[in-house]
Enzyme design. Structure first.
Site, mmCIF file in Angstrom:
data_model
loop_
_atom_site.group_PDB
_atom_site.id
_atom_site.type_symbol
_atom_site.label_atom_id
_atom_site.label_comp_id
_atom_site.label_asym_id
_atom_site.label_seq_id
_atom_site.Cartn_x
_atom_site.Cartn_y
_atom_site.Cartn_z
ATOM 1 N N GLU A 228 8.736 -0.950 -4.460
ATOM 2 C CA GLU A 228 9.022 -2.211 -3.771
ATOM 3 C C GLU A 228 7.744 -2.547 -3.011
ATOM 4 O O GLU A 228 7.460 -1.958 -1.969
ATOM 5 C CB GLU A 228 10.224 -2.011 -2.853
ATOM 6 C CG GLU A 228 10.956 -3.297 -2.547
ATOM 7 C CD GLU A 228 10.286 -4.070 -1.445
ATOM 8 O OE1 GLU A 228 9.456 -4.955 -1.768
ATOM 9 O OE2 GLU A 228 10.558 -3.799 -0.279
ATOM 10 N N CYS A 262 7.858 -8.011 3.542
ATOM 11 C CA CYS A 262 7.494 -8.313 2.147
ATOM 12 C C CYS A 262 8.135 -9.618 1.695
ATOM 13 O O CYS A 262 7.559 -10.330 0.883
ATOM 14 C CB CYS A 262 7.875 -7.152 1.234
ATOM 15 S SG CYS A 262 9.570 -6.604 1.442
HETATM 16 P P1 NDP Z 1 0.690 1.238 2.763
HETATM 17 O O1 NDP Z 1 1.095 0.997 1.371
HETATM 18 O O2 NDP Z 1 -0.660 1.764 3.012
HETATM 19 O O3 NDP Z 1 1.755 2.252 3.430
HETATM 20 C C1 NDP Z 1 3.098 2.388 3.005
HETATM 21 C C2 NDP Z 1 3.429 3.864 2.810
HETATM 22 O O4 NDP Z 1 2.665 4.393 1.716
HETATM 23 C C3 NDP Z 1 3.061 4.724 4.006
HETATM 24 O O5 NDP Z 1 3.987 5.774 4.134
HETATM 25 C C4 NDP Z 1 1.691 5.266 3.634
HETATM 26 O O6 NDP Z 1 1.373 6.438 4.306
HETATM 27 C C5 NDP Z 1 1.877 5.500 2.155
HETATM 28 N N1 NDP Z 1 0.663 5.492 1.364
HETATM 29 C C6 NDP Z 1 -0.444 4.739 1.556
HETATM 30 N N2 NDP Z 1 -1.351 4.980 0.589
HETATM 31 C C7 NDP Z 1 -0.813 5.905 -0.230
HETATM 32 C C8 NDP Z 1 -1.272 6.569 -1.401
HETATM 33 N N3 NDP Z 1 -2.444 6.309 -1.917
HETATM 34 N N4 NDP Z 1 -0.462 7.472 -1.983
HETATM 35 C C9 NDP Z 1 0.741 7.733 -1.455
HETATM 36 N N5 NDP Z 1 1.235 7.151 -0.353
HETATM 37 C C10 NDP Z 1 0.473 6.228 0.259
HETATM 38 O O7 NDP Z 1 0.910 -0.037 3.584
HETATM 39 P P2 NDP Z 1 0.223 -0.398 4.984
HETATM 40 O O8 NDP Z 1 1.144 0.078 6.019
HETATM 41 O O9 NDP Z 1 -1.178 0.077 5.113
HETATM 42 O O10 NDP Z 1 0.142 -1.962 4.858
HETATM 43 C C11 NDP Z 1 -0.830 -2.540 4.024
HETATM 44 C C12 NDP Z 1 -0.221 -3.589 3.172
HETATM 45 O O11 NDP Z 1 0.940 -3.089 2.505
HETATM 46 C C13 NDP Z 1 0.296 -4.767 3.959
HETATM 47 O O12 NDP Z 1 -0.707 -5.660 4.275
HETATM 48 C C14 NDP Z 1 1.302 -5.323 2.968
HETATM 49 O O13 NDP Z 1 0.620 -6.057 2.015
HETATM 50 C C15 NDP Z 1 1.880 -4.117 2.309
HETATM 51 N N6 NDP Z 1 3.145 -3.709 2.848
HETATM 52 C C16 NDP Z 1 4.274 -4.112 2.224
HETATM 53 C C17 NDP Z 1 5.474 -3.746 2.721
HETATM 54 C C18 NDP Z 1 6.702 -4.165 2.067
HETATM 55 O O14 NDP Z 1 7.733 -4.201 2.732
HETATM 56 N N7 NDP Z 1 6.702 -4.432 0.786
HETATM 57 C C19 NDP Z 1 5.600 -2.935 3.919
HETATM 58 C C20 NDP Z 1 4.353 -2.529 4.497
HETATM 59 C C21 NDP Z 1 3.180 -2.904 3.947
HETATM 60 P P3 NDP Z 1 0.316 6.415 5.545
HETATM 61 O O15 NDP Z 1 0.892 5.543 6.581
HETATM 62 O O16 NDP Z 1 0.227 7.840 5.942
HETATM 63 O O17 NDP Z 1 -0.967 5.883 4.981
#
Ligand code: NDP
Length: 454
Positions: A228, A262
Site C-alpha cells: 500500500e 496516502c
Molecule cells: P518510508 O517508506 O520510508 O517508511 C515506511 C516504512 O518502511 C517504515 O517502517 C520504514 O522504516 C520502512 N522502510 C523504509 N525503507 C525501507 C526499505 N528499503 N526496506 C524496508 N523497509 C523500509 O516512508 P517515509 O516515512 O520515509 O515517507 C516517505 C514517503 O513515503 C512519503 O513522502 C510518502 O510519499 C510515502 N508514504 C506513504 C504512506 C502511505 O500511507 N501510503 C505513509 C507514509 C509515507 P524506517 O522508518 O526505519 O525507515
C-alpha cells in the site's frame, strides 16, 4: 543503532531505544514461530474475544495513546484520539465478521464435497508508516490475527513508543505471548526478516522505493506481499457540483493528517467554468486554518513529521514553481522551532515538474483547469500513482464515466476517500497491489486450500 522519538512540533528528543541485536531478533522470530504453532489452533470465538478486549482497551486508553501519537508524529490530538477509536472499531468489526469471511467456501461438484479452506500462513511481517501509527497497524493486525496468523511489526523508526504500545495492548487483551510482537529494528534489517524461513508473508504501507525493495525481497523468497504505497489522488469538480461544498471537502481532504495521508486528495482537476469560484473558496479556507501546537484544541494544522519531510516538500514546491507554476497561497516553510509548512495552493502545474508526477506529502494542493470530462480523465490518469480518486458531479453520465475510466483502486463520487473496515482499500500501478480491509484483509494472509472429499 538508536531508534529515536522526537517531537516534530518542537524538535525535542523524547526517548531513544536501542535497536534489537541479531540475537534478540532471532529470539523474537523463534517466539513468533512457536506462538503460531499453538495460536493457529485457537477458535474464531477465542480470537474474536481477544480482539473485542483489545477494542475496549483502545477505547478506554484513547486519550493516552492519542497523546503519544501527537507527541511522536505531530498530528492534532483530536485526530489522534479519533484514530485510536477507529482502530478499536476495526478490531470489533473483524471480531464480529471475520469468521464468516474465513468460513469454508463450497464448490459445486456432483458426488463430492469440495471446498476451499482458508488456513493461516504463519508469522506475517508488517512494515508500517508513521502517518497513522495505530490505524495502519490495526487494519493489518485485526484481520491477520483473526485468520490465525502471528504478527511481527516493524514500525517506522520515528514512532517507537506507539509501536510498543500496540504490542502491549494486544498482550493485555489476551493474545498469547509471541502472537504479536514489535521489532525495534532499522529498515536495513527488514530484508533478513523477510528471507527468514519462519516469516511467511509481508505487508508494507509506505513509500514507493521501500515498496519496491520489500516486494523484490519477498519475490526472491517466494513469499506473498501486499503493498500500500503513495498516491496523488485526483479530485475532479464538474459544473453541476455544489462548488462551495466541494471546495470545503477539498480542503478537508487535502489537510487530513496535516496533509500526510496516502489518500489525501492531492491533485484538483477543476472544470474551467467553476475553477475561479472554487479556488476563491479553497484559498480562503486554506488561509483561515490555524497552524500551531497539535496538542491545542483549536489547532487545525500541526507540523510535518520531521525536518526531512519539510525539506523534501519545500524542494518539490520550489522546483514546481521554478518550472512555471503559480503560487496562490503559501509556498514557503515556516520558521522553527518545529517542522511546520503552511497550507499551499499551486496552479497551472507544468508537465514534467514534480507537481505533475510526484506525491506531495504535506499540505499542498496542486490545481489543473480542464475543459471536459475527457480532459479530466486524461489528467487524472497522467500520474504514476493509482490509489484513489473522487469526482464531484450530480450528472449520472459523468459519474459513470469517471468510475469507468479513472484508473485507480478506489473511486468515490461526491465524497472524499476514507479507509473504513467495511470497504476494500488499495491501489493500482505505483500505488501498490493487493487489498486491505473488508474480506480482502483476512484473505490476503491465508492459504486458500482446495479440499476434495470423494
Ligand atoms: P518510508 O517508506 O520510508 O517508511 C515506511 C516504512 O518502511 C517504515 O517502517 C520504514 O522504516 C520502512 N522502510 C523504509 N525503507 C525501507 C526499505 N528499503 N526496506 C524496508 N523497509 C523500509 O516512508 P517515509 O516515512 O520515509 O515517507 C516517505 C514517503 O513515503 C512519503 O513522502 C510518502 O510519499 C510515502 N508514504 C506513504 C504512506 C502511505 O500511507 N501510503 C505513509 C507514509 C509515507 P524506517 O522508518 O526505519 O525507515
Amino acid at each position: 543503532m538508536a531508534i529515536e522519538s522526537v517531537n516534530p512540533a518542537t524538535g525535542e528528543r523524547l526517548l531513544s531505544f536501542d535497536a534489537l541485536t541479531a540475537g534478540e531478533l532471532d529470539g523474537k522470530l523463534a517466539r513468533a514461530a512457536q506462538a503460531f504453532a499453538s495460536y493457529r489452533h485457537t477458535s474464531y470465538a477465542e480470537r474474536a474475544g481477544w480482539l473485542h478486549r483489545a477494542a475496549d482497551l483502545l477505547d478506554e486508553e484513547a486519550g493516552e495513546l492519542g497523546r503519544l501519537a501527537t507527541l511522536e508524529m505531530g498530528k492534532t490530538l483530536a485526530s489522534a484520539v479519533a484514530e485510536v477509536h477507529k482502530s478499536a472499531k476495526g478490531c470489533r468489526w473483524y471480531a464480529d465478521h471475520g469468521e464468516e469471511m474465513l468460513a469454508d467456501e463450497p464448490w459445486p461438484i456432483d458426488g463430492a464435497r469440495v471446498f476451499t479452506r482458508y488456513e493461516p500462513l504463519g508469522p506475517v511481517l508488517a512494515v508500517m508508516p508513521w502517518n497513522f501509527p495505530y490505524w495502519q497497524v490495526f487494519r493489518f493486525a485485526a484481520p491477520a490475527l483473526m485468520a490465525g496468523n502471528a504478527g511481527l511489526l516493524k514500525h517506522a523508526s520515528n514512532v517507537p513508543q506507539c509501536a510498543l504500545k500496540i504490542e502491549d495492548v494486544l498482550q493485555r487483551a489476551g493474545f498469547a505471548e509471541g502472537v504479536f510482537q514489535t521489532l525495534l529494528i532499522p529498515s536495513s534489517a527488514v530484508k533478513g526478516v523477510i528471507e527468514d524461513d519462519r516469516v511467511r508473508a509481508v505487508t508494507l504501507t509506505g513509500s514507493e522505493p521501500a515498496g519496491r525493495q520489500v516486494a523484490a525481497t519477498a519475490g526472491g523468497a517466494v513469499k506473498p506481499s501486499v503493498l500500500e504505497l503513495g498516491g496523488a489522488d485526483p479530485f475532479i469538480v464538474m459544473p453541476s457540483a455544489d462548488v462551495e461544498e466541494a471546495a470545503k471537502q477539498a480542503v478537508a481532504s487535502r489537510m487530513l493528517n496535516n496533509g500526510q495521508s496516502c489518500v489525501n486528495a492531492k491533485r484538483f482537476l477543476l472544470h474551467e467554468s467553476i475553477a475561479d469560484e472554487f479556488l476563491r473558496h479553497m484559498v480562503a479556507r486554506m488561509e483561515a486554518l490555524k497552524i500551531g501546537d497539535p496538542m491545542a484544541d483549536d489547532t487545525d494544522l500541526g507540523p510535518l513529521s520531521s525536518a526531512d519531510a519539510v525539506k523534501t516538500l519545500d524542494q518539490q514546491v520550489r522546483d514546481t514553481v521554478e518550472a512555471g507554476a503559480d503560487v496562490l497561497t503559501g509556498g514557503t516553510p515556516l520558521d522553527g522551532p518545529g517542522h511546520f509548512y503552511p497550507p499551499t495552493v499551486l496552479a497551472n502545474i507544468p508537465d514534467g515538474s514534480p507537481g505533475h508526477h510526484e506525491e506531495f506529502f504535506g499540505p499542498v494542493a496542486l490545481v489543473w483547469r480542464v475543459s471536459s470530462t475527457d480532459e479530466a480523465v486524461r489528467v487524472a490518469n497522467d500520474s504514476p500513482f493509482g490509489l484513489s480518486g473522487s469526482a464531484w458531479t450530480t450528472d449520472e453520465a459523468e459519474q459513470e464515466k469517471f468510475v469507468a475510466e479513472v484508473d485507480t483502486g478506489m473511486m468515490y463520487v461526491n465524497k472524499f476517500t476514507e479507509s473504513t473496515p467495511e470497504v476494500p482499500f488499495g491501489g493500482t500501478r505505483n500505488s501498490g497491489y493487493g487489498r486491505e480491509l473488508a474480506a480482502f484483509g483476512p484473505r490476503s494472509f491465508v492459504n486458500p486450500k482446495t479440499v476434495w472429499v470423494q
